[in-house]
Design a protein around this motif. Structure first.
Motif, mmCIF file in Angstrom:
data_model
loop_
_atom_site.group_PDB
_atom_site.id
_atom_site.type_symbol
_atom_site.label_atom_id
_atom_site.label_comp_id
_atom_site.label_asym_id
_atom_site.label_seq_id
_atom_site.Cartn_x
_atom_site.Cartn_y
_atom_site.Cartn_z
ATOM 1 N N GLY A 229 9.891 13.874 -6.153
ATOM 2 C CA GLY A 229 9.857 12.494 -6.617
ATOM 3 C C GLY A 229 11.003 12.159 -7.541
ATOM 4 N N GLU A 230 11.062 10.870 -7.886
ATOM 5 C CA GLU A 230 12.055 10.347 -8.827
ATOM 6 C C GLU A 230 11.277 9.543 -9.859
ATOM 7 N N TYR A 231 11.710 8.329 -10.166
ATOM 8 C CA TYR A 231 10.806 7.418 -10.852
ATOM 9 C C TYR A 231 9.701 7.066 -9.852
ATOM 10 N N THR A 232 8.542 6.663 -10.341
ATOM 11 C CA THR A 232 7.422 6.392 -9.431
ATOM 12 C C THR A 232 7.648 5.148 -8.585
ATOM 13 N N ILE A 258 6.049 11.534 -3.917
ATOM 14 C CA ILE A 258 5.097 10.775 -4.736
ATOM 15 C C ILE A 258 5.725 9.448 -5.143
ATOM 16 N N ILE A 259 5.010 8.341 -4.873
ATOM 17 C CA ILE A 259 5.579 7.022 -5.180
ATOM 18 C C ILE A 259 4.459 5.987 -5.316
ATOM 19 N N ASP A 260 4.698 4.959 -6.126
ATOM 20 C CA ASP A 260 3.752 3.844 -6.227
ATOM 21 C C ASP A 260 3.659 3.114 -4.892
ATOM 22 N N ARG A 261 2.483 2.566 -4.631
ATOM 23 C CA ARG A 261 2.352 1.759 -3.410
ATOM 24 C C ARG A 261 3.263 0.533 -3.490
ATOM 25 N N HIS A 262 3.343 -0.085 -4.653
ATOM 26 C CA HIS A 262 4.201 -1.259 -4.842
ATOM 27 C C HIS A 262 5.528 -0.779 -5.437
ATOM 28 N N ASN A 263 6.382 -0.214 -4.589
ATOM 29 C CA ASN A 263 7.634 0.353 -5.059
ATOM 30 C C ASN A 263 8.816 -0.547 -4.690
#
Length: 587
Positions: A229-232, A258-263
């Motif tokens: 990952g990076e920033y979420t 790994i990432i936010d759904r609203h990216n």
């Protein structure tokens, strides 16, 4: 005892220290809270600073869907208003302001407030704010909690004392028919308090409760997954590149991103390879993690709650700090000392960087891997895609200034009046004029941290693109213009020159010096608009000999390799580390 301070004009000034009193020569004074020596022959030492407030959290409670924050504040004025500001990490433009109920404090640190005021001039206040979780925490993720006094700048909240950590830091409850978790923790880098928020279907409550329970142990043979990952909110940097490499070349490692759904990059979680931050699948993968690979901090890949929950497991995941860029211009290592971050492996791009990390961060040389940045692997391939043989094309210039602390928290009016905006707006207008005269295109990219201000940079003859658009098409640019961005080393990797417009050089490096002599950077450095216009004109008319020669002279200082094997070298090192750990018998 005697200290010496070197003035900018080269003269050495002696400072005498006797007991607890520091007597300074005329014109010298120390800034408040930090021992920065300043010299101004015409100014007296500063007195009270209106926006000089510090806030210390005592308690956090969750009752009926509302979080109550109780804290103590110290300042030098009588505030008219105080508010708690809650915002999701990397989404500062959408924040929630909650009024703080303020009253005079009776005591602070076992000393009466009256004595604090008498001896230090500080006002001591008791503050309480009630936050509606439904309104402020709209999706799972990492949240910052700050305090603003009157119209001043945002300040973090720090633990009041060690007793804060003895109180509950995990709160659960039912909010809108969903099982919610709120976890408070102290950020390792900034030392202030942050929150992690999670929300699940009620059917998942039992499994989630088990996953976050430290008494639940995960067997070693279950720890197979590698989390990247990076920033979420992003998928455009070294984390994304190493993830894709693993998908194609090491699928048996069961990599997940790994990432936010609203990216920001439109990536859709699929529950298998792309995991939504804070989902049940994400928490399950954390308990099964064998390695964490990340560009900034591990908490964006493995939440602090899950790190704490897995501390009793026999095997901890190996942490590999991929890095965001080359360590050279911007001083960032203070957050990555081995004692502070505790990461196992640290990726760098040259022997110079390796020596720097060993010296500044107390890492063992064996733990600092000279592999190169994963995103560089595809740069050479993209050069061929963007520059077909024999095709005539118009030259392109990319302008990308880096971010500054606290700029993102300014209002539009204050940002418009900042020296940063004024200087870069003028630089864009210079570029636009020269583009017409010398037939090249100008593309401007606003750093994602203050992307909301992009509209006020609009300049006739200058295109604007997002950072993702710029990074994916980097080889199409013939010239890079920045101040302190490490992206200049990506351009160096493919032999593109850079112009460094450092109009605020002295201020930028006031607290910490750069890691290299700036004269070895891959391009000319200018500190005013007149010099900037002259260098742009030279490049526009084709006087590039000096720039090209400098690239040839300094490239080896910043990159140990010029190939497309950065990911392969990195993964080989990581696999060797995991294998060596597996060979050590448990005690």
């Amino acid at each position: 005892m005697t200290f010496y301070a070197d003035r900018r004009d080269g003269e050495r000034t002696r400072i005498w220290v006797a007991g607890t009193i520091m007597r300074l020569p005329a014109g010298w004074y120390c800034t408040r809270h930090h021992l920065h020596l300043c010299f101004d022959p015409d100014a007296a030492p500063p007195t009270a600073v209106e926006d000089d407030w510090r806030h210390y959290i005592k308690r956090i409670n969750l009752v009926n869907g509302h979080l109550t924050f109780t804290f103590t504040s110290f300042g030098f004025t009588q505030p008219q208003s105080m508010e708690l500001v809650v915002y999701k990490f990397r989404d500062e433009a959408r924040s929630f302001e909650i009024p703080v109920t303020v009253s005079p404090a009776k005591k602070a640190y076992r000393v009466s407030a009256a004595l604090h005021h008498h001896f230090s001039g500080q006002t001591v206040l008791h503050g309480e704010a009630i936050v509606d979780v439904r309104s402020c925490f709209q999706s799972p993720g990492l949240y910052s909690v700050m305090v603003r006094v009157d119209s001043g700048r945002l300040r973090g909240i720090f633990p009041y004392n060690s007793n804060f950590f003895k109180k509950p830091d995990l709160f659960s409850g039912t909010i809108d028919d969903r099982f919610a978790l709120v976890h408070s923790f102290q950020d390792r880098a900034t030392k202030n308090i942050r929150l992690e928020y999670f929300s699940f279907q009620q059917d998942d409550a039992e499994e989630v409760s088990r996953l976050v329970d430290p008494s639940f142990r995960t067997r070693n043979d279950e720890k197979r997954r590698w989390l990247c990952g990076e920033y979420t909110t992003t998928a455009r940097d070294n984390g994304w590149e190493i993830f894709n490499y693993l998908r194609h070349h090491r699928a048996e490692r069961q990599p997940a991103y790994i990432i936010d759904r609203h990216n920001h990059d439109g990536l859709e979680p699929d529950g298998t390879h792309i995991l939504e931050y804070g989902s049940v699948e994400h928490l399950r993968a954390c308990r099964q993690a064998r390695a964490l690979l990340f560009t900034h901090h591990a908490v964006y890949v493995m939440p602090n709650l899950m790190r704490r929950a897995s501390e009793e497991d026999e095997t901890q995941p190996v942490t590999l700090f991929l890095q965001h860029g080359v360590l050279a211009i911007k001083p960032v290592l203070r957050d990555y000392h081995k004692r502070t971050c505790g990461y196992d492996l640290f990726n760098v791009s040259s022997r110079r960087e390796q020596d720097l990390v060993v010296r500044e961060c107390s890492f063992s040389p064996n733990d600092v891997i000279v592999s190169g940045l994963p995103r560089w692997d595809r740069l050479s391939e993209r050069v061929q895609q963007h520059r077909p043989a024999g095709e005539a094309r118009r030259r392109k210039v990319l302008v990308f200034p880096t971010w500054r602390k606290r700029l993102d928290k300014l209002s539009f009016d204050d940002f418009r009046q900042s020296g940063f905006f004024e200087q870069w707006k003028a630089a864009l207008e210079i570029m636009a004029r020269r583009a017409d005269a010398h037939n090249f295109e100008v593309v401007f990219c606003v750093h994602s941290i203050f992307e909301r201000f992009a509209s006020i940079f609009a300049t006739k003859g200058v295109q604007q693109k997002t950072l993702r658009e710029v990074v994916s098409g980097l080889p199409e640019y013939d010239l890079f213009v920045t101040d302190y961005s490490s992206l200049c080393f990506d351009l160096l990797y493919i032999e593109r020159p850079t112009i460094f417009f450092m109009f605020d050089r002295d201020e930028f490096f006031l607290a910490e010096a750069p890691y290299v002599n700036l004269e070895i950077l891959p391009g000319p450095i200018v500190e005013n608009l007149q010099g900037f216009e002259r260098v742009v004109e030279d490049w526009g008319v084709g006087q590039m000999e000096t720039m090209i020669q400098k690239i040839d002279d300094v490239r080896d200082k910043f990159t140990a390799f010029g190939d497309e094997q950065n990911c392969a070298r990195l993964i080989n090192h990581l696999e060797a580390r995991i294998l060596s750990q597996s060979a050590v018998p448990s005690v």
